[in-house]
Design a protein around this motif. Sequence first.
Motif, PDB file in Angstrom:
ATOM      1  N   GLU A  77       0.833  -1.211   0.000  1.00  0.00           N
ATOM      2  CA  GLU A  77       0.000   0.000   0.000  1.00  0.00           C
ATOM      3  C   GLU A  77       0.867   1.261   0.000  1.00  0.00           C
ATOM      4  O   GLU A  77       0.586   2.211  -0.728  1.00  0.00           O
ATOM      5  N   VAL A  78       1.919   1.259   0.816  1.00  0.00           N
ATOM      6  CA  VAL A  78       2.842   2.401   0.853  1.00  0.00           C
ATOM      7  C   VAL A  78       3.525   2.548  -0.502  1.00  0.00           C
ATOM      8  O   VAL A  78       3.644   3.657  -1.034  1.00  0.00           O
ATOM      9  N   ASP A  79       3.947   1.439  -1.072  1.00  0.00           N
ATOM     10  CA  ASP A  79       4.602   1.464  -2.379  1.00  0.00           C
ATOM     11  C   ASP A  79       3.666   2.004  -3.455  1.00  0.00           C
ATOM     12  O   ASP A  79       4.075   2.812  -4.293  1.00  0.00           O
ATOM     13  N   ASP A  80       2.414   1.591  -3.425  1.00  0.00           N
ATOM     14  CA  ASP A  80       1.429   2.101  -4.390  1.00  0.00           C
ATOM     15  C   ASP A  80       1.253   3.611  -4.233  1.00  0.00           C
ATOM     16  O   ASP A  80       1.189   4.347  -5.217  1.00  0.00           O
ATOM     17  N   TRP A  81       1.184   4.074  -2.997  1.00  0.00           N
ATOM     18  CA  TRP A  81       1.013   5.498  -2.736  1.00  0.00           C
ATOM     19  C   TRP A  81       2.236   6.273  -3.228  1.00  0.00           C
ATOM     20  O   TRP A  81       2.107   7.331  -3.835  1.00  0.00           O
ATOM     21  N   LEU A  82       3.425   5.733  -2.979  1.00  0.00           N
ATOM     22  CA  LEU A  82       4.655   6.400  -3.414  1.00  0.00           C
ATOM     23  C   LEU A  82       4.821   6.365  -4.934  1.00  0.00           C
ATOM     24  O   LEU A  82       5.539   7.196  -5.492  1.00  0.00           O
ATOM     25  N   GLY A  83       4.155   5.438  -5.601  1.00  0.00           N
ATOM     26  CA  GLY A  83       4.279   5.295  -7.046  1.00  0.00           C
ATOM     27  C   GLY A  83       3.975   6.568  -7.803  1.00  0.00           C
ATOM     28  O   GLY A  83       4.649   6.899  -8.790  1.00  0.00           O
ATOM     29  N   SER A  84       2.980   7.303  -7.365  1.00  0.00           N
ATOM     30  CA  SER A  84       2.632   8.539  -8.064  1.00  0.00           C
ATOM     31  C   SER A  84       3.748   9.571  -7.951  1.00  0.00           C
ATOM     32  O   SER A  84       3.916  10.413  -8.830  1.00  0.00           O
ATOM     33  N   TYR A  85       4.528   9.508  -6.898  1.00  0.00           N
ATOM     34  CA  TYR A  85       5.633  10.439  -6.718  1.00  0.00           C
ATOM     35  C   TYR A  85       6.879   9.999  -7.486  1.00  0.00           C
ATOM     36  O   TYR A  85       7.720  10.813  -7.820  1.00  0.00           O
ATOM     37  N   ARG A  86       6.992   8.700  -7.751  1.00  0.00           N
ATOM     38  CA  ARG A  86       8.135   8.200  -8.517  1.00  0.00           C
ATOM     39  C   ARG A  86       8.188   8.833  -9.898  1.00  0.00           C
ATOM     40  O   ARG A  86       9.259   9.196 -10.373  1.00  0.00           O
ATOM     41  N   ASP A  87       7.033   8.964 -10.551  1.00  0.00           N
ATOM     42  CA  ASP A  87       7.000   9.580 -11.877  1.00  0.00           C
ATOM     43  C   ASP A  87       7.500  11.020 -11.824  1.00  0.00           C
ATOM     44  O   ASP A  87       8.251  11.457 -12.684  1.00  0.00           O
ATOM     45  N   LEU A  88       7.097  11.741 -10.791  1.00  0.00           N
ATOM     46  CA  LEU A  88       7.546  13.120 -10.614  1.00  0.00           C
ATOM     47  C   LEU A  88       9.065  13.174 -10.505  1.00  0.00           C
ATOM     48  O   LEU A  88       9.717  13.966 -11.180  1.00  0.00           O
ATOM     49  N   TRP A  89       9.628  12.307  -9.665  1.00  0.00           N
ATOM     50  CA  TRP A  89      11.078  12.307  -9.493  1.00  0.00           C
ATOM     51  C   TRP A  89      11.780  11.797 -10.730  1.00  0.00           C
ATOM     52  O   TRP A  89      12.864  12.284 -11.083  1.00  0.00           O
ATOM     53  N   ALA A  90      11.220  10.831 -11.426  1.00  0.00           N
ATOM     54  CA  ALA A  90      11.839  10.309 -12.648  1.00  0.00           C
ATOM     55  C   ALA A  90      11.965  11.425 -13.679  1.00  0.00           C
ATOM     56  O   ALA A  90      13.006  11.562 -14.331  1.00  0.00           O
ATOM     57  N   GLN A  91      10.936  12.232 -13.819  1.00  0.00           N
ATOM     58  CA  GLN A  91      10.992  13.349 -14.768  1.00  0.00           C
ATOM     59  C   GLN A  91      12.083  14.337 -14.366  1.00  0.00           C
ATOM     60  O   GLN A  91      12.829  14.828 -15.208  1.00  0.00           O
ATOM     61  N   ARG A  92      12.186  14.613 -13.092  1.00  0.00           N
ATOM     62  CA  ARG A  92      13.208  15.559 -12.624  1.00  0.00           C
ATOM     63  C   ARG A  92      14.609  14.997 -12.810  1.00  0.00           C
ATOM     64  O   ARG A  92      15.527  15.728 -13.170  1.00  0.00           O
ATOM     65  N   PHE A  93      14.785  13.709 -12.559  1.00  0.00           N
ATOM     66  CA  PHE A  93      16.096  13.106 -12.762  1.00  0.00           C
ATOM     67  C   PHE A  93      16.451  13.056 -14.244  1.00  0.00           C
ATOM     68  O   PHE A  93      17.612  13.244 -14.615  1.00  0.00           O
ATOM     69  N   ASP A  94      15.462  12.809 -15.107  1.00  0.00           N
ATOM     70  CA  ASP A  94      15.714  12.842 -16.554  1.00  0.00           C
ATOM     71  C   ASP A  94      16.166  14.231 -16.983  1.00  0.00           C
ATOM     72  O   ASP A  94      17.106  14.379 -17.770  1.00  0.00           O
ATOM     73  N   ALA A  95      15.513  15.261 -16.463  1.00  0.00           N
ATOM     74  CA  ALA A  95      15.898  16.639 -16.787  1.00  0.00           C
ATOM     75  C   ALA A  95      17.303  16.936 -16.266  1.00  0.00           C
ATOM     76  O   ALA A  95      18.104  17.577 -16.955  1.00  0.00           O
ATOM     77  N   LEU A  96      17.624  16.450 -15.084  1.00  0.00           N
ATOM     78  CA  LEU A  96      18.960  16.648 -14.527  1.00  0.00           C
ATOM     79  C   LEU A  96      20.004  15.937 -15.384  1.00  0.00           C
ATOM     80  O   LEU A  96      21.059  16.499 -15.678  1.00  0.00           O
ATOM     81  N   ASP A  97      19.718  14.713 -15.816  1.00  0.00           N
ATOM     82  CA  ASP A  97      20.632  13.994 -16.703  1.00  0.00           C
ATOM     83  C   ASP A  97      20.887  14.778 -17.985  1.00  0.00           C
ATOM     84  O   ASP A  97      22.027  14.849 -18.459  1.00  0.00           O
ATOM     85  N   SER A  98      19.837  15.363 -18.546  1.00  0.00           N
ATOM     86  CA  SER A  98      19.988  16.158 -19.772  1.00  0.00           C
ATOM     87  C   SER A  98      20.898  17.362 -19.530  1.00  0.00           C
ATOM     88  O   SER A  98      21.762  17.673 -20.359  1.00  0.00           O
ATOM     89  N   GLU A  99      20.721  18.039 -18.402  1.00  0.00           N
ATOM     90  CA  GLU A  99      21.554  19.205 -18.085  1.00  0.00           C
ATOM     91  C   GLU A  99      23.007  18.798 -17.860  1.00  0.00           C
ATOM     92  O   GLU A  99      23.926  19.492 -18.301  1.00  0.00           O
ATOM     93  N   ILE A 100      23.223  17.690 -17.209  1.00  0.00           N
ATOM     94  CA  ILE A 100      24.587  17.208 -16.982  1.00  0.00           C
ATOM     95  C   ILE A 100      25.251  16.866 -18.312  1.00  0.00           C
ATOM     96  O   ILE A 100      26.397  17.240 -18.557  1.00  0.00           O
ATOM     97  N   ALA A 101      24.527  16.176 -19.181  1.00  0.00           N
ATOM     98  CA  ALA A 101      25.073  15.830 -20.498  1.00  0.00           C
ATOM     99  C   ALA A 101      25.378  17.092 -21.299  1.00  0.00           C
ATOM    100  O   ALA A 101      26.424  17.180 -21.961  1.00  0.00           O
ATOM    101  N   ARG A 102      24.508  18.076 -21.240  1.00  0.00           N
ATOM    102  CA  ARG A 102      24.728  19.341 -21.944  1.00  0.00           C
ATOM    103  C   ARG A 102      25.990  20.023 -21.428  1.00  0.00           C
ATOM    104  O   ARG A 102      26.803  20.543 -22.195  1.00  0.00           O
ATOM    105  N   GLY A 103      26.179  20.016 -20.111  1.00  0.00           N
ATOM    106  CA  GLY A 103      27.368  20.609 -19.513  1.00  0.00           C
ATOM    107  C   GLY A 103      28.638  19.890 -19.926  1.00  0.00           C
ATOM    108  O   GLY A 103      29.664  20.515 -20.197  1.00  0.00           O
ATOM    109  N   ARG A 104      28.592  18.570 -20.004  1.00  0.00           N
ATOM    110  CA  ARG A 104      29.762  17.795 -20.455  1.00  0.00           C
ATOM    111  C   ARG A 104      30.104  18.121 -21.900  1.00  0.00           C
ATOM    112  O   ARG A 104      31.273  18.274 -22.245  1.00  0.00           O
ATOM    113  N   ARG A 105      29.076  18.193 -22.737  1.00  0.00           N
ATOM    114  CA  ARG A 105      29.324  18.521 -24.152  1.00  0.00           C
ATOM    115  C   ARG A 105      29.940  19.910 -24.270  1.00  0.00           C
ATOM    116  O   ARG A 105      30.834  20.134 -25.086  1.00  0.00           O
TER     117      ARG A 105
END
Length: 113
Positions: A73-101
């Motif tokens: 039940e806790v995992d299901d509740w946290l699931g909706s927040y995982r998507d939020l963090w996944a999007q933010r981590f994807d954006a962070l990865d893009s910024e890091i890659a841009r900085g390396r380039r």
Amino acid sequence: MEALAALADPTRRQLLALLRDGELPAGELAGRFAVSRPAISRHLRVLREAGLVSSRVEGRRRLYALDPRPLREVDDWLGSYRDLWAQRFDALDSEIARGRRARVHPPTDGDPP
């Protein structure tokens, strides 16, 4: 969600970790902590009331076992927040890659910023 409140305490999380591999007697659980047996009994009661552990009596021993249903039940509740963090981590990865380039290929005069 009682399980979330029960999980807030580090001792209770440790108790759950000990029970992850199977059933253990209360005395053995209490023996692994530097706090009193009555304190561990109170922690086990909170976990039992939250549905995170079950207990049964075998002779003179009380055995405790993990019940993973509230964790789901806790995992299901946290699931909706995982998507939020996944999007933010994807954006962070893009910024890091841009900085390396940018470090590998610095802009020259006449290149757009």
